[in-house]
Design a protein around this motif. Structure first.
Motif, PDB file in Angstrom:
ATOM      1  N   LEU A  78       0.859  -1.195  -0.003  1.00  0.00           N
ATOM      2  CA  LEU A  78      -0.054  -0.008   0.156  1.00  0.00           C
ATOM      3  C   LEU A  78       0.711   1.303  -0.045  1.00  0.00           C
ATOM      4  O   LEU A  78       0.522   2.132  -0.723  1.00  0.00           O
ATOM      5  CB  LEU A  78      -0.937   0.053   1.222  1.00  0.00           C
ATOM      6  CG  LEU A  78      -2.145   1.020   1.170  1.00  0.00           C
ATOM      7  CD1 LEU A  78      -3.084   1.071  -0.015  1.00  0.00           C
ATOM      8  CD2 LEU A  78      -2.890   0.995   2.517  1.00  0.00           C
ATOM      9  N   ILE A  79       2.009   1.207   0.687  1.00  0.00           N
ATOM     10  CA  ILE A  79       2.835   2.574   0.747  1.00  0.00           C
ATOM     11  C   ILE A  79       3.318   2.741  -0.493  1.00  0.00           C
ATOM     12  O   ILE A  79       3.482   4.000  -1.189  1.00  0.00           O
ATOM     13  CB  ILE A  79       4.070   2.187   1.838  1.00  0.00           C
ATOM     14  CG1 ILE A  79       3.503   2.029   3.221  1.00  0.00           C
ATOM     15  CG2 ILE A  79       4.987   3.457   1.737  1.00  0.00           C
ATOM     16  CD1 ILE A  79       4.512   1.592   4.044  1.00  0.00           C
ATOM     17  N   ALA A  82       0.715   4.048  -2.799  1.00  0.00           N
ATOM     18  CA  ALA A  82       0.359   5.326  -2.600  1.00  0.00           C
ATOM     19  C   ALA A  82       1.534   6.253  -3.118  1.00  0.00           C
ATOM     20  O   ALA A  82       1.144   7.295  -3.718  1.00  0.00           O
ATOM     21  CB  ALA A  82       0.200   5.588  -0.991  1.00  0.00           C
ATOM     22  N   TRP A  89      -0.542   6.962   2.231  1.00  0.00           N
ATOM     23  CA  TRP A  89      -1.344   5.297   2.381  1.00  0.00           C
ATOM     24  C   TRP A  89      -2.499   5.522   3.374  1.00  0.00           C
ATOM     25  O   TRP A  89      -3.312   4.815   3.003  1.00  0.00           O
ATOM     26  CB  TRP A  89      -0.132   4.710   2.913  1.00  0.00           C
ATOM     27  CG  TRP A  89       0.284   4.766   4.285  1.00  0.00           C
ATOM     28  CD1 TRP A  89       1.242   5.391   4.830  1.00  0.00           C
ATOM     29  CD2 TRP A  89      -0.322   3.907   5.416  1.00  0.00           C
ATOM     30  NE1 TRP A  89       1.146   5.175   6.067  1.00  0.00           N
ATOM     31  CE2 TRP A  89       0.214   4.645   6.421  1.00  0.00           C
ATOM     32  CE3 TRP A  89      -1.501   3.350   5.391  1.00  0.00           C
ATOM     33  CZ2 TRP A  89      -0.097   3.986   7.873  1.00  0.00           C
ATOM     34  CZ3 TRP A  89      -1.895   2.848   6.750  1.00  0.00           C
ATOM     35  CH2 TRP A  89      -1.125   3.349   7.898  1.00  0.00           C
ATOM     36  N   TYR A 218       4.481  10.272   4.957  1.00  0.00           N
ATOM     37  CA  TYR A 218       4.891   8.738   5.829  1.00  0.00           C
ATOM     38  C   TYR A 218       6.181   8.976   6.320  1.00  0.00           C
ATOM     39  O   TYR A 218       7.101   9.726   5.730  1.00  0.00           O
ATOM     40  CB  TYR A 218       5.031   7.654   4.438  1.00  0.00           C
ATOM     41  CG  TYR A 218       5.456   6.473   4.918  1.00  0.00           C
ATOM     42  CD1 TYR A 218       4.593   5.688   5.808  1.00  0.00           C
ATOM     43  CD2 TYR A 218       6.782   5.943   5.018  1.00  0.00           C
ATOM     44  CE1 TYR A 218       5.007   4.406   6.114  1.00  0.00           C
ATOM     45  CE2 TYR A 218       7.090   4.762   5.311  1.00  0.00           C
ATOM     46  CZ  TYR A 218       6.490   4.045   6.101  1.00  0.00           C
ATOM     47  OH  TYR A 218       6.736   2.956   6.712  1.00  0.00           O
TER      48      TYR A 218
END
Length: 295
Positions: A78-79, A82, A89, A218
């Motif tokens: 997912l990171i 994103a 994310w 992030y």
């Protein structure tokens, strides 16, 4: 003589006929004609035939190929999804109603733009400051990174005092003022195939600076190959990534300013101390040297 010769032949014939007569009941295997094709199991009286269950379509399959959506491929996280689409994310997880952001399925189709937004448009949130904390995707502290309190906002407004609104992330790419993320020498330049950014040499603990004003999307160690990493979004189209840090000094959703110390250089998930720096435009890596000012 001729009569004696015929006598044994006669007896042999009689014996053969006698043996043949004893085989009244043949024991051959029964022969059954079967249609050519796939064999089917015989039906059992009194039981209903249950059809084979149909495979359930993966979440979002109806949106495959549409602008603003991404189909998960093998090895995706997912990171990574994103970052490749210029989003946070947590936002992608929320837009897709994901209970477990660490679980994505190959073939699953994810929304990578805010709901109700045109794929060619983007929105930004007001910038706000927040307490410093290092936090990977799974909520565990990345090793060997340490979390350090930042002194960027040492004083707070008095109770009841109005707090002025912070400026929003710029929507105009031309308004971004870029700066160098490290003072060390450039150890490796941008290569679209082998190096999607720039590598800076240095010593463990050397400062890592925000390359421009923005918001931390992030801060953690959830993306393989990047170690302790920070991703900052600067505008609708631009974000930067800072990898292999020893210590992270900012947290997700925190506002940072150009030149602010955001991390300390390290060798997490790397073979030597260095800073791997990326600039991405609309999720695609571009050559940072084309944006950074002359030294």
């Amino acid at each position: 003589m001729q009569q004696l010769f015929r006598s044994p032949l006669l007896w042999v014939s009689v014996a053969v006929l006698a043996l043949t007569g004893c085989q009244n009941t043949p024991h051959r295997a029964p022969v059954e004609d079967r249609p050519v094709g796939k064999a089917t199991a015989p039906a059992i009286p009194g039981t209903a035939v249950t059809p084979a269950p149909e495979s359930k379509p993966l979440p979002g399959a109806e949106n495959a190929g549409k602008p603003g959506y991404y189909t998960v491929k093998p090895g995706d996280t997912l990171i990574r999804i994103a970052m490749d689409n210029g989003q946070g994310w947590r936002d992608v997880a929320r837009w897709n109603g994901m209970d477990n952001p660490n679980l994505v399925e190959v073939g699953q189709v994810l929304r990578v733009i805010p709901p109700g937004l045109d794929p060619n448009a983007a929105t930004t949130r007001p910038l706000t400051t927040s307490k410093v904390e290092t936090r990977p995707l799974d909520g565990k502290s990345p090793a060997p990174a340490t979390t350090t309190a930042a002194a960027a906002s040492s004083s707070s407004p008095a109770s009841g005092a109005a707090t002025p609104a912070a400026p929003a992330v710029t929507k105009d790419d031309d308004d971004i003022s870029w700066g160098w993320p490290a003072s060390g020498a450039v150890a490796a330049g941008f290569d679209e195939v082998r190096n999607k950014g720039m590598a800076f040499s240095g010593k463990a603990g050397d400062p890592v600076f925000a390359a421009a004003d923005g918001r931390v999307m992030y801060a953690g160690a959830g993306l393989r190959g990047y170690g302790n990493m920070i991703i900052i979004k600067h505008s609708t189209n631009y974000l930067t990534a800072y990898a292999h840090n020893q210590t992270l000094l900012v947290k997700e959703d925190q506002v940072v300013r150009k030149g602010q110390k955001i991390a300390e250089m390290g060798s997490s998930d790397a073979d030597s101390v260095k800073l791997h720096f990326e600039v991405r435009k609309q999720g695609k890596p571009i050559d940072p040297s084309k944006l950074l000012p002359a030294r």
